[in-house]
Design a protein around this motif. Structure first.
Motif, mmCIF file in Angstrom:
data_model
loop_
_atom_site.group_PDB
_atom_site.id
_atom_site.type_symbol
_atom_site.label_atom_id
_atom_site.label_comp_id
_atom_site.label_asym_id
_atom_site.label_seq_id
_atom_site.Cartn_x
_atom_site.Cartn_y
_atom_site.Cartn_z
ATOM 1 N N VAL A 114 0.834 -1.203 0.000
ATOM 2 C CA VAL A 114 0.000 0.000 0.000
ATOM 3 C C VAL A 114 0.870 1.256 0.000
ATOM 4 C CG1 VAL A 114 -1.608 1.339 1.426
ATOM 5 C CG2 VAL A 114 -2.019 -1.086 1.023
ATOM 6 N N LEU A 115 1.938 1.255 0.778
ATOM 7 C CA LEU A 115 2.841 2.405 0.800
ATOM 8 C C LEU A 115 3.527 2.602 -0.552
ATOM 9 C CD1 LEU A 115 4.484 2.115 4.327
ATOM 10 C CD2 LEU A 115 2.906 3.871 3.523
ATOM 11 N N ALA A 116 3.930 1.515 -1.185
ATOM 12 C CA ALA A 116 4.577 1.616 -2.499
ATOM 13 C C ALA A 116 3.602 2.159 -3.545
ATOM 14 C CB ALA A 116 5.112 0.258 -2.934
ATOM 15 N N MET A 117 2.352 1.698 -3.499
ATOM 16 C CA MET A 117 1.364 2.190 -4.458
ATOM 17 C C MET A 117 1.062 3.672 -4.216
ATOM 18 S SD MET A 117 -1.161 -1.107 -4.653
ATOM 19 C CE MET A 117 -2.407 -0.261 -5.572
ATOM 20 N N GLY A 118 0.971 4.071 -2.959
ATOM 21 C CA GLY A 118 0.750 5.480 -2.646
ATOM 22 C C GLY A 118 1.908 6.348 -3.111
ATOM 23 N N GLY A 119 3.131 5.862 -2.918
ATOM 24 C CA GLY A 119 4.298 6.596 -3.395
ATOM 25 C C GLY A 119 4.313 6.708 -4.911
ATOM 26 N N ALA A 120 3.902 5.641 -5.592
ATOM 27 C CA ALA A 120 3.858 5.674 -7.056
ATOM 28 C C ALA A 120 2.835 6.694 -7.541
ATOM 29 C CB ALA A 120 3.530 4.290 -7.603
ATOM 30 N N VAL A 121 1.697 6.791 -6.864
ATOM 31 C CA VAL A 121 0.675 7.769 -7.245
ATOM 32 C C VAL A 121 1.208 9.181 -7.053
ATOM 33 C CG1 VAL A 121 -1.575 8.710 -6.560
ATOM 34 C CG2 VAL A 121 -1.291 6.252 -6.879
ATOM 35 N N VAL A 122 1.887 9.418 -5.950
ATOM 36 C CA VAL A 122 2.433 10.758 -5.679
ATOM 37 C C VAL A 122 3.485 11.125 -6.735
ATOM 38 C CG1 VAL A 122 3.847 12.082 -4.054
ATOM 39 C CG2 VAL A 122 1.918 10.744 -3.227
#
Length: 102
Positions: A38-46
């Motif tokens: 979830v953290l990796a996906m959030g970072g990718a979105v940012v």
């Protein structure tokens, strides 16, 4: 010397390290892996919604090469990729040359 257990009493069984303890270990690992995902996906979105991400998307669109020879070049992307974006300096060209500039 005699054992430390008084006569007539059985010694306590050793602690069990059975299936429940192993499942709890796996459960913690799965929760941690899910959290990291979830953290990796959030970072990718940012990152994707930053100017670096906008350039990446524009470059990926420019890299598309259909058999017809159509080429698309995007000068700049304003706004957010996920709701309201505007494209500037969009150029469409084919093997004969540029035919549309928006």
């Amino acid at each position: 010397m005699a054992s430390a257990v008084p006569p007539g009493e059985m010694p306590a069984p050793p602690p069990r390290t059975g299936a429940l303890r192993r499942m709890l270990g796996w459960g913690r690992g799965l929760v941690l892996a899910g959290l990291l995902l979830v953290l990796a996906m959030g970072g990718a979105v940012v990152v994707l919604d930053s100017s670096l991400g906008h350039r990446f998307v524009a470059d990926r669109i420019a890299a598309i090469a259909p058999a017809s020879g159509l080429k698309i070049r995007i000068g700049r992307i304003d706004g957010t990729l996920f709701s309201a974006m505007s494209l500037h300096e969009v150029v469409l060209s084919d093997p004969e040359g540029r035919f549309m500039v928006v």
